[in-house]
Design a protein around this motif. Structure first.
Motif, PDB file in Angstrom:
ATOM      1  N   ARG A 267      45.392  52.704  -0.709  1.00 55.34           N
ATOM      2  CA  ARG A 267      46.095  51.510  -0.206  1.00 55.34           C
ATOM      3  C   ARG A 267      47.486  51.863   0.291  1.00 55.34           C
ATOM      4  O   ARG A 267      47.981  51.298   1.262  1.00 55.34           O
ATOM      5  N   GLN A 270      47.032  53.246   3.674  1.00 56.03           N
ATOM      6  CA  GLN A 270      46.714  52.177   4.622  1.00 56.03           C
ATOM      7  C   GLN A 270      47.980  51.406   5.020  1.00 56.03           C
ATOM      8  O   GLN A 270      48.213  51.140   6.205  1.00 56.03           O
ATOM      9  N   GLU A 271      48.798  51.059   4.025  1.00 57.93           N
ATOM     10  CA  GLU A 271      50.039  50.330   4.308  1.00 57.93           C
ATOM     11  C   GLU A 271      50.984  51.170   5.168  1.00 57.93           C
ATOM     12  O   GLU A 271      51.643  50.659   6.090  1.00 57.93           O
TER      13      GLU A 271
END
Length: 317
Positions: A267, A270-271
């Motif tokens: 994550r 992804q961010e």
């Protein structure tokens, strides 16, 4: 000569990490982004709101006004000191973002690796040991089925069955050991299937060797012959594949965490990609590469313990 073998493998590991850093730097440097604009956007400030002098001062603060080769060597030196720099989008040290997420990803990766080894070796051993034809055929076809499904499909199928339909396990989140089960199974099914395929074939070859016939002639049981004699000699090609699979498992965690909404490196990556945060993306890539290199280094160091001819072959080359 063992020391020379170990030093050679360590030098290769360092060379791979340097190559990964260089490729990552070149690729990320070519991104059509403005780090200063991203930094200002985090504080709801536009580039147009600053004077040229203020923009120049900001670029100088983050070293963005330096030539590319200077930025390259500065970042390389920072990497040697385990300093990944500051996040451009969040304006905090990258290590502050990385460390809290690393534990979650490591827990997931280690659980998946454990499942991969246990399931892969068990299926291969039973496929070579069982003599009842239907069960033997089933065990030998099963790995091909596991390899044929992509991990994201397996993950969605497990969520539908065990989370939504049966309600036994949580579908998302990263709190508690229960949240590890479905993501770890998702990662372990394809890798354990590939391991079982290679180990089964290798076991078949080992069981056909003359020394196995000699062991059987001594009156040893099938289990002893297969476990003590055949399995050890069949382990080398499977160990080679296992090193690559385990390294890929760490990288695969990034994708699986996104499917199961876990707070890990996946994550974070992804961010960072969405925010074009170059320093964070580079740090995640390097951590994953370091894990891949470390796992394969351990596998390389295990080779001589299983087969001493490996160090001899290394010496002759």
């Amino acid at each position: 000569m063992m020391l020379r073998y170990i030093l050679g493998r360590l030098a290769q590991a360092v060379g791979v990490l340097w190559a990964v850093f260089t490729v990552t730097f070149v690729v990320l440097y070519l991104l059509p982004s403005n780090p200063v604009a991203l930094l200002l956007a985090a504080g709801d400030v536009q580039v147009e709101d600053l004077s040229p002098e203020q923009l120049a001062a900001l670029e100088a603060k983050y070293g963005l006004d330096e030539p590319v080769y200077v930025q390259y060597f500065d970042q390389l030196w920072q990497l040697v000191r385990l300093d990944f720099g500051n996040s451009i989008s969040k304006n905090v040290p990258v290590s502050q973002l990385l460390v809290p997420r690393l534990g979650s990803t490591l827990a997931l990766g280690m659980t998946a690796i454990l499942l991969t080894v246990v399931v892969g070796v068990a299926v291969a051993y039973l496929a070579a040991y069982v003599q009842w034809r239907p069960a033997r055929v089933l065990l030998r076809r099963l790995p091909a089925v596991g390899v044929s499904f992509p991990p994201f499909f397996i993950g969605l199928l497990l969520i539908q069955v065990f989370a939504f339909s049966l309600g036994w396990l949580p579908a998302t989140g990263s709190d508690g050991w229960q949240t590890l089960i479905l993501p770890a199974i998702t990662m372990a099914i394809p890798t354990s299937a590939m391991l079982a395929q290679v180990l089964t074939r290798s076991l078949d070859d080992s069981l056909a060797e003359p020394y196995i016939t000699t062991a059987r002639a001594k009156g040893l049981s099938r289990h002893v012959v297969q476990a003590r004699h055949a399995l050890r000699n069949a382990a080398l090609p499977a160990l080679t594949l296992l090193g690559m699979l385990l390294g890929a498992t760490v990288a695969e965690a990034v994708v699986v965490e996104t499917v199961f909404t876990r707070d890990g490196l996946g994550r974070l990556a992804q961010e960072a990609v969405l925010a074009q945060d170059v320093h964070v993306v580079q740090a995640v890539v390097l951590v994953v590469a370091a894990a891949f290199v470390a796992i394969n280094l351990v596998v390389d160091l295990i080779y001589p313990l299983i087969d001493p001819r490996v160090t001899h072959a290394h010496r002759t080359h």
